[in-house]
Design a protein around this motif. Structure first.
Motif, short mmCIF file in Angstrom:
data_model
loop_
_atom_site.label_atom_id
_atom_site.label_comp_id
_atom_site.label_asym_id
_atom_site.label_seq_id
_atom_site.Cartn_x
_atom_site.Cartn_y
_atom_site.Cartn_z
N ARG A 1 0.70 13.12 7.80
CA ARG A 1 -0.63 13.05 8.42
C ARG A 1 -1.06 12.69 6.82
N ALA A 2 -0.82 12.39 5.63
CA ALA A 2 -1.59 11.80 5.42
C ALA A 2 -0.83 10.51 5.55
N LEU A 3 0.57 10.19 5.92
CA LEU A 3 0.63 8.80 5.91
C LEU A 3 -0.04 7.75 7.15
N LEU A 4 -0.80 8.85 8.02
CA LEU A 4 -1.90 8.42 9.53
C LEU A 4 -3.31 8.41 8.83
N ASP A 5 -3.73 9.25 7.68
CA ASP A 5 -4.47 8.52 7.52
C ASP A 5 -5.26 7.64 6.07
N VAL A 6 -3.95 7.37 6.14
CA VAL A 6 -3.42 6.14 5.11
C VAL A 6 -3.18 5.04 6.20
N ILE B 1 6.37 -1.64 9.35
CA ILE B 1 7.05 -1.25 8.05
C ILE B 1 7.73 0.46 8.13
N GLN B 2 8.93 1.11 8.01
CA GLN B 2 9.79 2.24 7.66
C GLN B 2 9.70 2.60 6.62
N ILE B 3 8.80 3.98 6.97
CA ILE B 3 8.98 4.86 5.62
C ILE B 3 9.83 5.11 5.52
N THR B 4 10.30 6.32 4.29
CA THR B 4 11.41 6.34 4.13
C THR B 4 10.60 7.80 3.27
N TYR B 5 10.34 9.17 3.38
CA TYR B 5 8.84 9.60 2.72
C TYR B 5 9.89 11.49 2.22
N ASP B 6 9.06 12.12 1.44
CA ASP B 6 9.55 13.72 0.85
C ASP B 6 8.11 14.49 1.79
N PRO B 7 8.15 14.92 3.35
CA PRO B 7 7.27 15.69 3.72
C PRO B 7 7.06 17.03 2.63
N ALA B 8 7.97 17.14 1.64
CA ALA B 8 7.14 18.68 0.85
C ALA B 8 6.03 18.52 -0.11
N VAL B 9 6.76 16.25 -0.45
CA VAL B 9 5.49 15.77 -1.56
C VAL B 9 4.35 15.35 -0.81
N ILE B 10 4.57 14.34 0.33
CA ILE B 10 3.76 14.62 1.20
C ILE B 10 3.89 13.87 2.88
N ASP B 11 3.20 14.65 3.67
CA ASP B 11 3.26 14.66 5.70
C ASP B 11 2.49 13.71 5.68
N ILE C 1 0.97 -1.26 -0.18
CA ILE C 1 0.14 0.13 -0.06
C ILE C 1 1.01 1.27 0.34
N PHE C 2 1.71 0.94 0.93
CA PHE C 2 2.48 2.47 1.57
C PHE C 2 3.54 3.23 -0.06
N GLN C 3 3.73 1.59 -0.76
CA GLN C 3 4.74 1.54 -1.87
C GLN C 3 4.10 2.66 -2.88
N GLN C 4 2.95 2.94 -3.04
CA GLN C 4 2.34 3.37 -4.14
C GLN C 4 1.89 4.63 -4.01
N LEU C 5 2.32 5.48 -2.81
CA LEU C 5 2.14 7.43 -2.36
C LEU C 5 3.42 8.01 -3.40
N GLU D 1 6.48 15.52 17.79
CA GLU D 1 6.23 16.11 16.51
C GLU D 1 5.11 14.99 16.66
N GLN D 2 5.51 14.32 16.04
CA GLN D 2 5.07 12.15 15.07
C GLN D 2 4.17 12.01 16.32
N GLN D 3 4.58 12.06 17.52
CA GLN D 3 3.82 11.84 18.59
C GLN D 3 2.23 12.64 18.60
N ALA D 4 2.90 13.76 18.70
CA ALA D 4 1.96 14.97 19.16
C ALA D 4 0.93 14.31 17.72
N GLU D 5 1.35 14.43 17.29
CA GLU D 5 -0.16 14.27 15.53
C GLU D 5 -1.05 13.37 15.24
N ALA D 6 0.44 12.03 15.82
CA ALA D 6 -0.73 10.43 16.25
C ALA D 6 -1.44 10.67 17.02
#
Length: 179
Positions: A71-76, A59-69, A21-25, A107-112
């Motif tokens: 919060r969007a990962l948490l939504d998924v 899963i450990q996701i490495t992502y570009d926060p300028a493209v996906i934040d 799933i997360f590979q698709q984003l 910040e991740q803790q607070a968002e979660a």
């Protein structure tokens, strides 16, 4: 493009499913299946499957926060698994399949915590959310044959019966966010 990549770590059931799933984003650079949240050093898949090591399949996701934040990962994350079942996702049962967010900073803790409170207040789920929010400790990479599992085994029975329906559900809601 942002040169600063970020990392998110989730336990939301079988890592074959969640990796696919997360590979698709868009914005997700890598998704690495592995184990975290347990007591045994360098656990193997066989050990984690016993449910006695304390680890979650994650899963450990490495992502570009300028493209996906984050919060969007948490939504998924919340949309693509059941955060109300303790130590279980579908037919997979045991502490290794628990719903967990392993945060990397405050910040991740607070968002979660915020999204869990929001989903609870909105009554999105009939049952209480049991997702644990825990600081990441050591993440152990899963064995090589688990990595990129779905893409390497699309015709395997588990992929067709379990992963494909999850991907179909994901695509209906998040198709516009995919690569």
């Amino acid at each position: 493009m942002n040169d600063q990549l970020a990392v998110a770590t989730f336990g939301n059931g079988c890592f074959w499913c969640t990796e696919a799933i997360f590979q698709q984003l868009k914005g997700v650079k890598t998704v690495l299946p592995g184990y975290t949240g347990g007591e045994v050093k360098n656990p193997t898949y066989k050990e984690v499957c016993t449910g006695t090591t304390g680890h979650a399949e994650a899963i450990q996701i490495t992502y570009d926060p300028a493209v996906i934040d984050y919060r969007a990962l948490l939504d998924v994350f919340f949309y693509t698994h059941d955060p109300t079942t303790l130590n279980r996702q579908g037919g997979d049962v045991g502490t290794q399949y628990r719903s967990a967010i392993f945060f990397h900073d405050k910040e991740q803790q607070a968002e979660a915590v915020n999204i869990i409170n929001q989903l609870t207040a909105e009554g999105v789920y009939t049952d209480p959310i049991v997702t644990e929010v825990t600081e990441i400790d050591i993440f152990y990479d899963a064995e090589a044959y688990h990595q990129n599992y779905y893409n390497n085994n699309k015709n395997q029975g588990y992929c067709r019966a379990v992963i494909n329906p999850k991907l179909d559900k994901f695509m209906k809601k998040y198709g516009s966010m995919t690569k």
